[in-house]
Write a protein that holds these residues in place. Sequence first.
Motif, PDB file in Angstrom:
ATOM      1  N   ALA A  73      -9.491  -8.112  -2.846  1.00 23.84           N
ATOM      2  CA  ALA A  73      -8.392  -8.323  -1.896  1.00 23.84           C
ATOM      3  C   ALA A  73      -8.335  -7.221  -0.843  1.00 23.84           C
ATOM      4  O   ALA A  73      -7.994  -7.470   0.315  1.00 23.84           O
ATOM      5  CB  ALA A  73      -7.067  -8.389  -2.652  1.00 23.84           C
ATOM      6  N   VAL A  74      -8.676  -6.005  -1.237  1.00 24.99           N
ATOM      7  CA  VAL A  74      -8.530  -4.875  -0.309  1.00 24.99           C
ATOM      8  C   VAL A  74      -9.690  -4.829   0.686  1.00 24.99           C
ATOM      9  O   VAL A  74      -9.507  -4.533   1.867  1.00 24.99           O
ATOM     10  CB  VAL A  74      -8.413  -3.543  -1.102  1.00 24.99           C
ATOM     11  CG1 VAL A  74      -8.534  -2.356  -0.177  1.00 24.99           C
ATOM     12  CG2 VAL A  74      -7.081  -3.487  -1.840  1.00 24.99           C
ATOM     13  N   ALA A  81     -16.720  -7.180   1.328  1.00 25.22           N
ATOM     14  CA  ALA A  81     -16.747  -7.620  -0.076  1.00 25.22           C
ATOM     15  C   ALA A  81     -18.062  -8.341  -0.372  1.00 25.22           C
ATOM     16  O   ALA A  81     -18.607  -8.236  -1.476  1.00 25.22           O
ATOM     17  CB  ALA A  81     -15.559  -8.520  -0.370  1.00 25.22           C
ATOM     18  N   ALA A  82     -18.585  -9.043   0.640  1.00 20.75           N
ATOM     19  CA  ALA A  82     -19.841  -9.781   0.430  1.00 20.75           C
ATOM     20  C   ALA A  82     -21.034  -8.837   0.296  1.00 20.75           C
ATOM     21  O   ALA A  82     -22.086  -9.222  -0.215  1.00 20.75           O
ATOM     22  CB  ALA A  82     -20.065 -10.746   1.595  1.00 20.75           C
ATOM     23  N   ALA A 130      -9.508   1.499  -4.520  1.00 22.47           N
ATOM     24  CA  ALA A 130     -10.541   0.505  -4.186  1.00 22.47           C
ATOM     25  C   ALA A 130     -11.385   0.971  -3.004  1.00 22.47           C
ATOM     26  O   ALA A 130     -12.625   0.892  -3.037  1.00 22.47           O
ATOM     27  CB  ALA A 130      -9.883  -0.838  -3.863  1.00 22.47           C
ATOM     28  N   LEU A 131     -10.730   1.489  -1.961  1.00 21.56           N
ATOM     29  CA  LEU A 131     -11.492   1.839  -0.754  1.00 21.56           C
ATOM     30  C   LEU A 131     -12.332   3.091  -0.969  1.00 21.56           C
ATOM     31  O   LEU A 131     -13.461   3.183  -0.481  1.00 21.56           O
ATOM     32  CB  LEU A 131     -10.548   2.000   0.437  1.00 21.56           C
ATOM     33  CG  LEU A 131      -9.899   0.686   0.899  1.00 21.56           C
ATOM     34  CD1 LEU A 131      -8.953   0.921   2.063  1.00 21.56           C
ATOM     35  CD2 LEU A 131     -10.956  -0.343   1.297  1.00 21.56           C
ATOM     36  N   PHE A 187      -7.077   5.380   6.068  1.00 18.96           N
ATOM     37  CA  PHE A 187      -6.724   4.568   7.226  1.00 18.96           C
ATOM     38  C   PHE A 187      -5.810   3.417   6.811  1.00 18.96           C
ATOM     39  O   PHE A 187      -5.825   2.979   5.672  1.00 18.96           O
ATOM     40  CB  PHE A 187      -7.994   4.019   7.893  1.00 18.96           C
ATOM     41  CG  PHE A 187      -8.759   5.060   8.678  1.00 18.96           C
ATOM     42  CD1 PHE A 187      -8.301   6.360   8.771  1.00 18.96           C
ATOM     43  CD2 PHE A 187      -9.935   4.739   9.321  1.00 18.96           C
ATOM     44  CE1 PHE A 187      -8.994   7.326   9.481  1.00 18.96           C
ATOM     45  CE2 PHE A 187     -10.650   5.694  10.039  1.00 18.96           C
ATOM     46  CZ  PHE A 187     -10.175   6.991  10.117  1.00 18.96           C
ATOM     47  N   PRO A 188      -4.998   2.923   7.772  1.00 17.70           N
ATOM     48  CA  PRO A 188      -4.093   1.824   7.434  1.00 17.70           C
ATOM     49  C   PRO A 188      -4.848   0.554   7.068  1.00 17.70           C
ATOM     50  O   PRO A 188      -5.998   0.367   7.464  1.00 17.70           O
ATOM     51  CB  PRO A 188      -3.279   1.621   8.714  1.00 17.70           C
ATOM     52  CG  PRO A 188      -3.899   2.442   9.765  1.00 17.70           C
ATOM     53  CD  PRO A 188      -4.879   3.373   9.160  1.00 17.70           C
ATOM     54  N   TRP A 189      -4.168  -0.292   6.331  1.00 19.57           N
ATOM     55  CA  TRP A 189      -4.791  -1.525   5.831  1.00 19.57           C
ATOM     56  C   TRP A 189      -3.973  -2.721   6.303  1.00 19.57           C
ATOM     57  O   TRP A 189      -2.739  -2.631   6.333  1.00 19.57           O
ATOM     58  CB  TRP A 189      -4.802  -1.466   4.296  1.00 19.57           C
ATOM     59  CG  TRP A 189      -5.433  -2.662   3.658  1.00 19.57           C
ATOM     60  CD1 TRP A 189      -6.753  -2.853   3.412  1.00 19.57           C
ATOM     61  CD2 TRP A 189      -4.757  -3.835   3.186  1.00 19.57           C
ATOM     62  NE1 TRP A 189      -6.950  -4.060   2.812  1.00 19.57           N
ATOM     63  CE2 TRP A 189      -5.732  -4.699   2.663  1.00 19.57           C
ATOM     64  CE3 TRP A 189      -3.422  -4.257   3.156  1.00 19.57           C
ATOM     65  CZ2 TRP A 189      -5.434  -5.947   2.116  1.00 19.57           C
ATOM     66  CZ3 TRP A 189      -3.112  -5.495   2.618  1.00 19.57           C
ATOM     67  CH2 TRP A 189      -4.118  -6.332   2.103  1.00 19.57           C
ATOM     68  N   PRO A 190      -4.556  -3.851   6.670  1.00 23.23           N
ATOM     69  CA  PRO A 190      -5.992  -4.075   6.734  1.00 23.23           C
ATOM     70  C   PRO A 190      -6.538  -3.566   8.056  1.00 23.23           C
ATOM     71  O   PRO A 190      -5.786  -3.297   8.987  1.00 23.23           O
ATOM     72  CB  PRO A 190      -6.093  -5.602   6.670  1.00 23.23           C
ATOM     73  CG  PRO A 190      -4.821  -6.094   7.288  1.00 23.23           C
ATOM     74  CD  PRO A 190      -3.780  -5.055   7.001  1.00 23.23           C
TER      75      PRO A 190
END
Length: 581
Positions: A14-15, A21-22, A104-105, A433-436
Amino acid sequence: MNAIEQTLRAVAEAVLSDRDAAKVDLDALADRMAQIADANPNIGPRTRLKRLLKLISSRLGMALLGAYGPFASQPLSARRQTLMRWSTGRPLQRTAFQALKRLALFAAYGCEPSLWPIGYEPLEPSAGFDLETSDLPSEADFIVVGSGAGGSVAAAALAQAGFDVCVLESGINPRQLGLNEADGFHQLFLGGGALTTRDLSVSILAGGALGGGTTVNWLTCYRPPTLDQWERDSGLPKRKIEEQIERIESRLEVNDNPVELNLSNLALQRGCQNLGWSVHRLRRNGTNCADRCAPCTFGCPYGAKQSAPLTYLKDACAHGAKIVCDAPAKRILFNRDRATGVELSNGEQVMARRGVVIACGAIESPALLLRSGLRGIGANLSLHVTTATFAQYDDPVSAFWGAPQAVACDQFLDEGILIETPALYPGFAAAAFPWPGDPLEPGLAVFLSIIADAGEGRITLDRHGQAVIDYRPGTRTSERLLKGIEEMIRLHEAAGGRNIRTLHQPPTDRPGKIVPNRIGLFSAHQMGSCSRAVDALGRAKGKDGLFIADASLFPTSLGVNPMITVMALAAYVAEDIVASS
Ligand SMILES: Cc1cc2nc3c(=O)[nH]c(=O)nc-3n(C[C@H](O)[C@H](O)[C@H](O)COP(=O)(O)OP(=O)(O)OC[C@H]3O[C@@H](n4cnc5c(N)ncnc54)[C@H](O)[C@@H]3O)c2cc1C
């Protein structure tokens, strides 16, 4: 896969953007997230993260956080919506969002070469410091706890005066320098690089291995602008401190040799010049950095950074000092009110014939003193709280390369704002950094503003005896943070930056507000947390043979990068110990 592993995988998916992600194996990424979470040496935060993961793996837990069904069971779009809602929601939701997003990041961008931006290449690590470490002796004249900026200078002065000195360092003597980001944070930083305030709103960077902050820092050497005030209000003699600064700058080979400017520094200089603002080249304790330099946060592999292991710890060893690594001090031993030794976490003890010098930095020194039964410690913690702004440029150089700090904008120094640039690493940048958003676009340049704050922080202990950091910026500090953001935006505009953004969550290009966990805040400079428990000579009040010689001594926030000032105060404290011993 158990429920927690499924949750971690679902969070990662999701993040990350669909594109990124791919590019990664999400199962392996979930494993790495679990390893990073488990490796946090601070029990409280580690347990809280585990509890959070358990909570969002269950229907009931998600209901408590205002969502329906276990996180991993939600479709991807619903998971992203949940995270988005939490990112600006109630304090607990925002904390949960930050914990998950950062984990996650960092695990993805810090460790996955397929996600690294153009221009970023980790260094080839070199051999570690050429410095011999020892086994724990049974006694010494003086025990110095902490081998960083303050401890190294105090140890050298005491050893050079003929005393038998033992330096205790909780961290390792790294076998390699110039480490990759994940290993570098884990091995060389306090708390494995995962240290934050209790509510996660400020990320805390501090050295945690041999040499402390001097091993990981960015070589900027400033003289203190506060000496008149400190002399007037706290009795620290300006002239004597200035004499120490002269000696320290000479030992560290502080120089103003030009270094090549990376993209962040180039943009900062250009923005200042175009606005007619004051900008200057920084003085640095690096020799021969130019041309081959890569950001040196994880230990300089060239021996160019004149860190403590290459200077004062070497001097201390040359005069017989013993340096013991992997030796975390648990408490100070007393006979009545006299400091007589130190007990390590494993129960071993080393006795001090003459005294104990505490130099664990402004987070861990108060924690050690509190564990040792002292009271009235831990308040007045300043963090030089820092935020950043970023933008994209077309210049053909990268911000992931070169001396991290080479120029500074001191146009607003009198207003408590100093604008510099940070070292950039993919994992740390992506987590901050801000998400997304696409965290690591080509042409990225980052400015940061260091704020002279007002001692709003406090160190206490949790039930495991580990340091807990509480910090809430006061009104003046928040105003300075906002002004700093405004001026950094102006600088990016003047330098030709586009797509300018702050660290606010959600992403924005305006100054916004300072709300915990809705803006990225950092600290690489902690200070002041023992200042109320010592006299002007660093002697602990009400105790004999106990001295403080690190950044926790600062009476107030400094406003500029503090290493030189820490070393000068430590030298001043040590000189008095020698004179009175
Ligand atoms: C990423 C980064 C960049 C920076 N850049 C600059 C810069 O360019 N210029 C500048 O002036 N300043 C910079 N600083 C700040 C500067 O390095 C610190 O202010 C300075 O090192 C603080 O000195 P200190 O002696 O108080 O603590 P430290 O240098 O942090 O030393 C404390 C030592 O004590 C050890 N310790 C902690 N607890 C225990 C225990 N219980 N037992 C034994 N040992 C213990 C720690 O592991 C550490 O080695 C930077 C800091 C960071 C993190």
